[in-house]
Design an enzyme around this catalytic site. Structure first.
Site, PDB file in Angstrom:
ATOM      1  N   ARG A 136      46.867  82.661  32.493  1.00  5.07           N
ATOM      2  CA  ARG A 136      46.602  83.639  34.151  1.00  5.07           C
ATOM      3  C   ARG A 136      47.874  82.779  34.660  1.00  5.07           C
ATOM      4  O   ARG A 136      48.563  83.444  35.619  1.00  5.07           O
ATOM      5  CB  ARG A 136      45.789  82.147  34.582  1.00  5.07           C
ATOM      6  N   TYR A 168      42.395  91.007  35.441  1.00  7.16           N
ATOM      7  CA  TYR A 168      41.671  90.483  33.889  1.00  7.16           C
ATOM      8  C   TYR A 168      42.710  89.130  33.600  1.00  7.16           C
ATOM      9  O   TYR A 168      42.883  88.604  34.456  1.00  7.16           O
ATOM     10  CB  TYR A 168      43.222  91.184  32.524  1.00  7.16           C
ATOM     11  N   GLU A 169      42.310  88.088  32.262  1.00  8.77           N
ATOM     12  CA  GLU A 169      42.353  87.062  32.717  1.00  8.77           C
ATOM     13  C   GLU A 169      41.603  86.406  34.040  1.00  8.77           C
ATOM     14  O   GLU A 169      41.681  85.102  34.222  1.00  8.77           O
ATOM     15  CB  GLU A 169      43.518  86.933  32.346  1.00  8.77           C
ATOM     16  N   GLY A 170      40.371  87.078  34.039  1.00 13.72           N
ATOM     17  CA  GLY A 170      38.990  86.403  35.256  1.00 13.72           C
ATOM     18  C   GLY A 170      39.750  87.234  36.349  1.00 13.72           C
ATOM     19  O   GLY A 170      41.124  86.945  37.032  1.00 13.72           O
ATOM     20  N   GLN A 187      39.126  83.972  40.008  1.00 13.85           N
ATOM     21  CA  GLN A 187      40.288  83.155  40.605  1.00 13.85           C
ATOM     22  C   GLN A 187      39.912  82.410  41.830  1.00 13.85           C
ATOM     23  O   GLN A 187      40.369  80.785  41.533  1.00 13.85           O
ATOM     24  CB  GLN A 187      41.506  83.455  40.341  1.00 13.85           C
TER      25      GLN A 187
END
Lengths: 600, 600
Positions: B296, B440-442, B447
């Protein structure tokens, strides 16, 4: 896969209950727009675009246009047949004047249909859209002979039209134009030069294309005051109306663009092409602005149109996709996960889109009605008021509308998570397509400067004063109504920020015009919030009235009230921040030496 | 055509004068980071990415990756040779532990280089980036045998790594995972299932690819508590370290995406592939979060990295393009038009980008230093404080950083006008590439929920209290300094909005958690403004100090002061609006029946 349903219910609500189309039935052309006829246009027109044009939207993006070695351009598969159906059904003729074969409907009705057309297929919509712009310029400035020669086939859609302004060295600054027009002995001109970014410049949809071209005659001043407008048909038109020889204008290449792939954006080469002056020599810019103002409203509508389709698909995905659980506990315990609708942040993106698309729809239709009223209202006062209001708000509808259209499309894509980034889901196309609307017909920065640099001050500020009065009066009336008082207070506060920012410009613009330029973009957004906020006041009022009347569609009206509240809660707060930015002036924006921007 | 120059001057300013890298030279590994060595890394690393990788950025986007019938994937032309050079030069080994062949440099130094790598070629950077994430998980949770077997070759870059989380039915909600892991008699597992959106999933850059895969063992709970992590190499590794037989994992297809075309985003099919458990059974999610948190921060850096390149090009275009005249009268009367720099609205977009990229650079490097300190600081208090701060701000750096990266790229494209929409100019690629970082990555919504739902409350709010104290103390000190007092007052005001919003969550979140969810995204941005604002306070302070010392580069430091003022004038005002949105709660967001969203 993507879908689109024309929002006929909402359009009717706005036309009938918000802007009161029926109350203008005494005006020329409005009799053609009875509720039954309007409804038929919306239903049938909506059906046509949803069934015939929307299915070509994604494939058109994937295929794009193809230029062949001989300079000809083919549109994506299915476009030619769909365009033929479009012409045959007469969807392009709605607002055309009856004397040239149009249906003579009010502009506001054509605008309602135009939104659907864009939503279904923006790249397709640009072909008839450019034709309409060129037609408007010919109707306003062309000779009777030119009108008779070109306009009927353009309104019918048999011939296309284009606008040729930009050159490699000049976009906004048209004074830099190099294209030359040499007078010939027969009264025509020989046009030579290169034009770029010409939407619909060459294609296979129509048998002829009528180019309107800005060029300079010999000895003309080397500035925007030296520009003249010419009509340059792809095929010369004989006196009997049949097509003659091919003119020396050709497509040199088509651009590779971020989006709107299915519209042919051409480099057009004029190699001694034969053209004829439209209107007076060196008055070309004024003639072009007739096209531009209409086109700017059309581009504002693109923000709404693409945003609407993106939003509809995001809503459907939020219904279909199950992921995670509601913060307040499982909503559908029998399922493995709840739908995306339980998540407040997904809701935030969808409510934002709903508040903006419905608000912009009302604003675009209200604006289109002002165009009608500016020509057709009974009294000079009414015509002038309408002309003032739409002149003021054209850059707002274009700039705020397209900035928000892009935001809506981006948020709608976000609702899809990773799938939003994958082409086959269709969402990333809406972002790519929506992006151009912030750029062409004058970038949104140019719109902002048009608003603060020209429109605010014109006629001693008459237009902006009229707008303030309009909002003030409706706010005052609404504050008397207990059901509307909260919303009216929120709008009054936003109006106060706009008025304060306006005063700040007046107090600080004379000493340093950069103070106005530095706040222009924020001001455009601030006025966008107030104008859209006024539409939401009207929609809330209309919804309360309908509910009080016991009109059937209760859930629809209650949804309007929730959405109006969202607008007050989540969009209006930006008004204060925008005012503060404006009032910070130009110091921190203009202070830096250009050489110091990159700190490498 | 596009260009990129690594902002070494600014990086050094931040490392040396803003976050004080030198004051930590007593810590393990920091001795390897003397100013001379750091400078050599920045200069030589910057040169490498600018000369070798940046020229492949646009061509890589145009060509994309190709999957062949046998399931193999080739990267765009030039990638393989460039990757070999990258490995040979050791640019991927900077922060790797020395015992596994790395250079043992502080994370903050590697982060400074990583920004340049992303700026030069984001799609390329994702190949070593994913490898580093997988390596981090193996180092944290793998057995000694697994570390010895895989990590040295991964750090060296000979082997790649991937993270396999997402499946068609589950993205954020990993409890829905269906991939199965059946234990085998030899202690290995047989992995079967389909993973999607696997970045760098298959390619021709490395001789092996080490996949880290989430799957469920038989009888595991049907929730995120039942997930285990497995290591599944593309080629099995023999005991002597040489490659053995091909594992039953293959790329089924590569996705057609909006951007990052040069990174292979794969559907990965596991057909009874041989894998080994990493860490404990059913503790896979915790292991994966080790990767995710590092990833992240890396994605936040992508917002900055792509934004920086877009910004640099917009600055260059504003130098080169002449269009129109300054509002205050011609600036270059000898030319036909002035450069774009004279126009306040162009300046606004460039200053916004400058204030955000430089602010985010400081924030990312400060954050990376916290990662170092959380492991290496001398006292437990210091380690805990650093861990608290970076835990709190990881979702902010990711969410705010990438939202702003996209805005910067969009504005940079806007500076180009119509040319920004044309592929060959390169600007639209930055927008398309930057877009994925918000997803992406959440997603950034995830977040925001991580921030308000987990990070705020953890340990009784210890982290957020520490952050407030940090800002409060620095503001108090700055208010004593006449040169910094104005800026400090603006930051104090923004901090006040953040603190009020935090209190509002505490007072209203218990009764209805949707009140927190509805404000999460705004809160993330509000904290982003305060955190970046703190960095600008430090940069302003450092600039004043350097000017007072008579340090040579006067124009550089004065530019910092102007830009800090821009941040206060034009970015901080949003803090108040964000607070008002948060305090409007969830009513207007949650009220509507999902069926009433589309008003068709």
């Amino acid at each position: 896969m993507p879908q689109y349903t024309p929002p006929v219910r909402d359009t009717r609500f706005i036309l009938e209950r918000v802007i009161g189309l029926g109350s203008h039935s005494n005006l020329p052309g409005f009799a053609n727009a009875s509720p039954d006829i309007v409804n038929a246009v919306l239903e049938e027109g909506g059906k046509f675009v949803a069934e015939i044009l929307f299915p070509l939207n994604q494939s058109g993006d994937q295929q794009g246009c193809t230029r062949h070695d001989d300079g000809s351009v083919t549109t994506p598969e299915g476009f030619k047949a769909a365009y033929a159906q479009f012409v045959e059904s007469g969807w392009g003729t709605l607002a055309g004047p009856e004397e040239f074969g149009g249906q003579g409907m009010p502009h506001v009705v054509a605008t309602a249909f135009e939104e659907y057309l864009i939503s279904a297929n923006m790249a397709f919509a640009m072909y008839p859209g450019l034709t309409q712009g060129a037609t408007a310029a010919l109707l306003a400035k062309g000779s009777d002979e030119q009108k008779a020669k070109y306009v009927p086939n353009m309104i019918a859609g048999k011939w296309g039209g284009t606008m040729n302004l930009t050159e490699p060295q000049c976009g906004t600054d048209l004074g830099l134009i190099k294209t030359k027009a040499e007078p010939q002995t027969d009264g025509s001109y020989s046009i030579t030069g290169t034009k770029i970014f010409i939407s619909s410049g060459e294609h296979d949809l129509t048998e002829n294309i009528i180019h309107l071209v800005l060029a300079k005659t010999p000895g003309a001043p080397d500035s925007s005051k030296g520009i003249s407008l010419f009509v340059v048909p792809k095929f010369l038109v004989k006196d009997d109306g049949s097509l003659g020889e091919r003119n020396a204008v050709s497509c040199g290449s088509i651009e590779h663009k971020m989006g709107i792939h299915a519209n042919s954006t051409c480099v057009m080469n004029y190699d001694g092409a034969t053209g004829w002056l439209v209107g007076e020599e060196m008055k070309g810019l004024a003639a072009m602005f007739i096209m531009m103002n209409a086109a700017r409203l059309g581009v504002g509508l693109q923000g709404l149109g693409v945003g609407e389709t993106a939003y509809q698909n995001a809503v459907q995905y939020a219904h279909d996709r199950r992921q995670g659980r509601a913060l307040t506990g499982p909503k559908d315990p029998e399922e493995k996960a709840d739908t995306l609708f339980v998540h407040p942040d997904v809701r935030r993106m969808l409510m934002e889109a709903k508040a903006l698309t419905e608000g912009l729809r009302a604003l675009c239709l209200w604006g289109a009605l002002q165009v009608d009223l500016s020509h057709k209202a009974e009294s000079e006062e009414e015509r002038q008021l309408a002309d003032d209001l739409i002149g003021l708000l054209t850059p707002v509808i274009k700039g705020y509308g397209t900035d928000k259209g892009y935001d809506i499309a981006t948020n709608a894509q976000q609702v899809y998570g990773g799938h939003g980034y994958i082409a086959e889901w269709g969402m990333e196309q809406y972002v790519r397509d929506a992006r151009i609307a912030m750029i062409y017909e004058g970038t949104n920065g140019v719109q902002a400067m048009d608003l603060v640099g020209r429109k605010l001050a014109r006629n001693g500020g008459r237009a902006v004063q009229a707008f303030f009065k309009l909002v003030t009066d409706e706010v005052a009336a609404a504050k008397e109504d207990e059901k509307l008082a909260d919303y009216a207070a929120a709008l009054e506060k936003a109006l106060g920020q706009l008025q304060a920012a306006t005063m700040w410009f007046m107090a600080n613009g004379m000493q340093n015009p950069n103070n106005v330029g530095a706040g222009a973009h924020s001001y455009m957004h601030l006025m966008g919030i107030v104008a859209t906020g006024l539409m939401w006041l009207r929609m809330a009022k209309a919804a309360h009235t309908a509910l009080a009347e016991g009109e059937g569609d209760k859930a629809f009206y209650e949804a309007k009230l929730v959405t109006a509240r969202y607008f007050a809660d989540r969009i209006m707060p930006d008004a204060g921040a925008l005012r503060r930015k404006i009032e910070s002036g130009s110091d921190s924006i203009m202070a830096l030496d250009p050489e110091m921007f990159v700190a490498a």
